[in-house]
Design an enzyme around this catalytic site. Structure first.
Site, PDB file in Angstrom:
ATOM      1  N   ILE A 123       0.853  -1.173   0.000  1.00  0.00           N
ATOM      2  CA  ILE A 123       0.000   0.000   0.000  1.00  0.00           C
ATOM      3  C   ILE A 123       0.896   1.232   0.000  1.00  0.00           C
ATOM      4  CG2 ILE A 123      -1.996  -1.073   1.097  1.00  0.00           C
ATOM      5  CD1 ILE A 123      -1.114  -0.058   3.759  1.00  0.00           C
ATOM      6  N   ASP A 124       0.346   2.351  -0.411  1.00  0.00           N
ATOM      7  CA  ASP A 124       1.136   3.571  -0.567  1.00  0.00           C
ATOM      8  C   ASP A 124       1.721   4.052   0.753  1.00  0.00           C
ATOM      9  OD1 ASP A 124       0.426   3.579  -3.234  1.00  0.00           O
ATOM     10  OD2 ASP A 124      -1.315   4.870  -2.913  1.00  0.00           O
ATOM     11  N   LYS A 125       2.749   4.864   0.649  1.00  0.00           N
ATOM     12  CA  LYS A 125       3.437   5.409   1.819  1.00  0.00           C
ATOM     13  C   LYS A 125       2.473   6.059   2.801  1.00  0.00           C
ATOM     14  CE  LYS A 125       6.668   9.071   3.152  1.00  0.00           C
ATOM     15  NZ  LYS A 125       7.572  10.149   2.675  1.00  0.00           N
ATOM     16  N   THR A 167      -0.765   5.784   2.987  1.00  0.00           N
ATOM     17  CA  THR A 167      -1.941   4.981   3.306  1.00  0.00           C
ATOM     18  C   THR A 167      -1.593   4.068   4.479  1.00  0.00           C
ATOM     19  OG1 THR A 167      -2.694   4.988   1.003  1.00  0.00           O
ATOM     20  CG2 THR A 167      -3.579   3.274   2.426  1.00  0.00           C
ATOM     21  N   ARG A 210      -7.233   6.361  -5.204  1.00  0.00           N
ATOM     22  CA  ARG A 210      -6.894   7.780  -5.327  1.00  0.00           C
ATOM     23  C   ARG A 210      -7.180   8.288  -6.736  1.00  0.00           C
ATOM     24  NH1 ARG A 210      -0.820   7.670  -3.346  1.00  0.00           N
ATOM     25  NH2 ARG A 210      -1.024   9.948  -3.452  1.00  0.00           N
TER      26      ARG A 210
END
Length: 331
Positions: A141-143, A145, A245
């Site tokens: 998962i994104d930084k 998130t 997003r």
């Protein structure tokens, strides 16, 4: 996306499958990417999952897909140093671990983030398993998130879970806060995600397929409305980079405080009463409002369904409390 569907020639000499595919069929894709596709269960031989050291034989039937846009750097994972980083492990056994990643932590090392990543901490906490491909990482998962990730502790578990992600049998849900008042109580967003030609760090949703674009589907349902903000839960049918997003930016409702997709800007004007409150909201939750709250998969050992729930962080809960009070009693 490179598709494979052919039968090996009867005159073919014995050779490892990763070398064979690189040499004869997909010269424009790195061997690391081929190995990753095999490891992820995306390439089958005679309708069976195989390993990278599988030896190709005459008349083998090879099928599958390889995504050329996936960046894989296996050698980087062999040189990562362990770090004693606190990790919130919400469940673990001898086969796997489920972790609650905080916002602001990068999952794996890269050019700009070579230390203090989740993988650095994983190596420290699971020292016996650092020889696993990508240190047991199944997904990411994104930084900015937060929320649930599952890691494998052995090769069998890694392959077993990777196949579930590939076949889309893993269930994932995210809680998000988006700008604006969504028109519908529930809905589905779909389209082809690819790099934004005007900004290479961003993704963009397209209506038509093209090389480098991947089809994506997000289902959402409204949980709570706050006039200028909407709290939602999202179910991923696919898992592409920046999917949620990108999808809500496309709808005109970017994720709250998402700095890359414009969610850090207040989308209303000429109302000092609202703007002051919303600026305070951005300070309370100083990261994008996206959280992996639910993860469900089949356990590799007992074949039982494992489900995990992870509540939103405290500062997010505080923000929602402020919104409930403000929009109910103040305005």
């Amino acid at each position: 996306m490179k598709k494979l569907n052919f039968v090996v020639k009867t005159t073919q000499k014995l050779i490892r499958i990763d070398k064979y595919l690189k040499q004869y069929y997909i010269k424009d894709i790195s061997r690391n990417q081929i190995q990753y596709a095999i490891k992820s269960g995306k390439i089958l031989v005679n309708k069976q999952y195989i390993k990278n050291n599988y030896i190709v034989k005459p008349c083998d039937y090879i099928e599958g897909t390889i995504n050329p846009s996936v960046e894989v750097h296996i050698e980087e994972y062999n040189n990562i140093h362990e770090e004693n980083i606190p990790i919130n492990i919400i469940y673990q056994d001898e086969d796997l671990a489920v972790i609650n990643k905080p916002a602001g932590m990068v999952v794996h090392p890269g050019i700009k983030n070579q230390t203090s990543t989740l993988i650095n901490g994983i190596i420290y906490h699971f020292k016996k398993n650092i020889n696993l491909y990508r240190c047991g990482l199944i997904h990411r998962i994104d930084k900015d998130t937060s929320g649930l990730l599952v890691f494998a502790k052995n090769e069998y578990t890694q392959e077993y879970l990777s196949k579930q992600f590939f076949h889309k049998t893993v269930k994932r849900q995210y809680i998000a806060l988006v700008w604006g008042n969504l028109k519908y109580q529930q809905g589905t967003i779909s389209g082809y995600i690819g790099k934004d030609p005007k900004n290479r760090i961003k993704m963009k949703l397209f209506n038509q397929f093209s090389i480098g674009r991947q089809y994506s589907i997000t289902h959402y349902k409204v949980i709570e409305r706050f006039k200028h903000l909407t709290s939602i839960i999202c179910c991923l049918e696919t898992g592409k980079t920046h999917q949620i997003r990108t999808h809500f930016k496309f709808l005109g409702h970017p994720i709250f405080n998402d700095k890359i997709y414009g969610g850090n800007k207040i989308p209303i004007q000429n109302s000092n009463k609202y703007i002051t409150f919303l600026k305070n909201c951005l300070n309370i939750l100083n990261r994008q409002a996206l959280h992996s709250c639910y993860l469900s998969f089949v356990h590799p050992k007992n074949q039982q369904i494992c489900s995990f729930i992870c509540p939103i962080p405290k500062e997010w809960s505080l923000l929602l409390q402020q919104c409930r009070y403000y929009y109910k009693f103040v305005i």
